[in-house]
Design a protein around this motif. Structure first.
Motif, PDB file in Angstrom:
ATOM      1  N   PRO A 135     -49.625  10.813  17.831  1.00 51.42           N
ATOM      2  CA  PRO A 135     -50.784   9.952  18.097  1.00 51.42           C
ATOM      3  C   PRO A 135     -51.046   8.897  17.024  1.00 51.42           C
ATOM      4  O   PRO A 135     -52.103   8.288  17.013  1.00 51.42           O
ATOM      5  N   SER A 136     -50.106   8.695  16.104  1.00 48.39           N
ATOM      6  CA  SER A 136     -50.275   7.663  15.084  1.00 48.39           C
ATOM      7  C   SER A 136     -49.865   6.310  15.647  1.00 48.39           C
ATOM      8  O   SER A 136     -49.301   6.212  16.736  1.00 48.39           O
ATOM      9  N   ILE A 137     -50.124   5.248  14.884  1.00 48.46           N
ATOM     10  CA  ILE A 137     -49.717   3.907  15.289  1.00 48.46           C
ATOM     11  C   ILE A 137     -48.210   3.780  15.139  1.00 48.46           C
ATOM     12  O   ILE A 137     -47.637   4.187  14.131  1.00 48.46           O
ATOM     13  N   ASP A 138     -47.550   3.243  16.143  1.00 51.32           N
ATOM     14  CA  ASP A 138     -46.115   2.994  16.092  1.00 51.32           C
ATOM     15  C   ASP A 138     -45.898   1.591  15.529  1.00 51.32           C
ATOM     16  O   ASP A 138     -46.273   0.605  16.168  1.00 51.32           O
ATOM     17  N   PRO A 139     -45.299   1.465  14.333  1.00 51.82           N
ATOM     18  CA  PRO A 139     -45.140   0.134  13.730  1.00 51.82           C
ATOM     19  C   PRO A 139     -44.218  -0.786  14.519  1.00 51.82           C
ATOM     20  O   PRO A 139     -44.228  -1.999  14.293  1.00 51.82           O
TER      21      PRO A 139
END
Length: 434
Positions: free
Chosen positions: A186-190
């Motif tokens: 659920p983190s930001i995908d760079p």
């Protein structure tokens, strides 16, 4: 109360014998006889969809597609930087209205050129190769120059699948019903840039959406209507039976006027509620950071608009704007909604999820439950470029030690997502004939 079954049903691991409609169909490849299967179901984030599957008994041709039954309030644009072969396996949901482009090759698949589908990045590219390869033998005989140009372009597409050099894939969908898998969830995908935008009049027209200003005039130019509850007929998004929606303009203390809309279906009992700002977009964006340390913090009121993102830095959890409609709830209610959405999301906990990702999601859900139970202290960040979100200050008029509120100037990209860069306000009153 009626117990009629909903038309669109959720598919889970416990679902047995889903209702599949079979229709005898003509094969467009050999004009033979085949069968089309239709499944009406629900996928989190995409509301109701229709999954289609065709198979020809004569030539063996098979294809599948996906159609959405409704449109989101905002269009969506994904930009994916494909850097390795792992990125080719990312799942992608492409609606009929979506456009796919690869700028490095000046290549574009226009909207409504291909049917909506659930596929992978590799599958999308291979479908493009297969489409261009058709009739190449005929071109080789009738038009050698055209054959060589198309063959050269096919070779370029095949090189993309080796990912020797990074390339960009852009998915632009004015209906808002498309998606590219986030491998870091659920983190930001760079590697993924996601932006939402307000559709133009031309895009609304192409989708068959009527831009109606009557409701706006009733609510904001006729003061007597603001003192009562308005009611109008709608269609239930669960069972598609006639239902009613109630709407009321109210004021949140120490905040602003909002519009509360609530729907209830007499047929299936489904209930929904949604909150929208009644005063437009603020001059500055607003960021609320709440330190959750006590049970009182879990019970704080929260207004999350459709343009607001939610972050829990300790978990590297990021929930983008547009995932939920505008909500007026509590901190606990917001966390419960995020947790339940993760549990239902097939891209996070479905059959195709890798064991590592499943374990990571299960650990994250367990941590969210600890926060809800008051066993874990974290920061909850609500960032709303439109400035229309709110977290209750329970220490007013004293300074709240757990709540930090910051205003900031929006970036050009944020103004672009909100449709402000092209908005004309000069001489508006003189030109307003409504």
């Amino acid at each position: 109360m009626s117990t009629s079954e909903p038309i669109y049903k959720e598919l889970t691991s416990e679902t047995e014998n889903p209702d599949v409609l079979q229709i005898e169909s003509l094969c467009m490849k050999c004009n033979g006889k085949g069968t089309t299967k239709l499944l009406l179901t629900k996928i989190p984030h995409y509301k109701e969809i229709i999954i289609t599957s065709f198979e020809c008994f004569d030539c063996g041709d098979k294809n599948n597609g996906i159609q959405s039954s409704s449109f989101h309030e905002f269009g969506v644009k994904y930009e994916l930087n494909v850097m390795s072969t792992e990125d080719l396996s990312r799942q992608i949901v492409k609606s009929d209205e979506a456009t796919i482009s690869i700028p490095e090759l000046d290549f574009e698949i226009p909207s409504n050129r291909q049917r909506g589908e659930i596929n992978t990045i590799e599958g999308i590219v291979r479908n493009a190769i297969d489409g261009l390869s058709q009739d190449q033998e005929t071109r080789k005989v009738l038009d050698v120059d055209l054959y060589e140009k198309i063959q050269h372009f096919i070779e370029k597409l095949e090189e993309l699948l080796k990912v020797k050099c990074p390339f960009t894939l852009i998915l632009n969908d004015p209906s808002g019903n498309s998606y590219i898998e986030n491998l870091k969830a659920p983190s930001i995908d760079p590697q993924i840039s996601v932006s939402k935008y307000r559709r133009s009049s031309e895009q609304n027209e192409s989708l068959g959406i009527c831009e109606d200003k009557i409701l706006h005039k009733i609510l904001w130019r006729n003061k007597p209507y603001q003192e009562e509850v308005l009611q109008f007929n709608t269609i239930c998004d669960q069972c598609s039976k006639p239902s009613k929606t109630k709407m009321k303009v109210t004021e949140i203390p120490h905040f602003k006027e909002v519009v509360i809309m609530a729907s209830e279906c007499d047929s299936c009992g489904h209930k929904t509620n949604e909150v929208k700002s009644g005063s437009g977009i603020e001059a500055k964006g607003k960021k609320h950071t709440l330190r959750i340390e006590a049970i009182e913090d879990i019970a704080r009121d929260v207004l999350k608009s459709e343009t607001c993102s939610v972050t829990v830095p300790e978990f590297e959890l990021y929930v983008g704007s547009g995932l939920f409609v505008g909500k007026f709830t509590t901190v606990e209610g917001l966390l419960v909604d995020i947790r339940d959405d993760m549990l239902k999301n097939p891209f996070l906990l479905g059959d195709t999820t890798t064991p590592d990702k499943r374990q990571k999601m299960e650990e994250l859900i367990a941590k969210i439950n600890e926060v809800i139970d008051g066993k874990l202290h974290v920061d909850l960040v609500l960032d709303d470029p439109a400035g229309n979100s709110f977290v209750q200050d329970i220490y007013t008029p004293e300074k709240d030690p757990c709540l930090k509120v910051e205003e900031y100037e929006r970036t050009f990209e944020q103004n672009e997502d909100l449709g402000l860069n092209d908005m004309k306000t000069e001489n508006y009153a003189q030109n307003d004939d409504t």
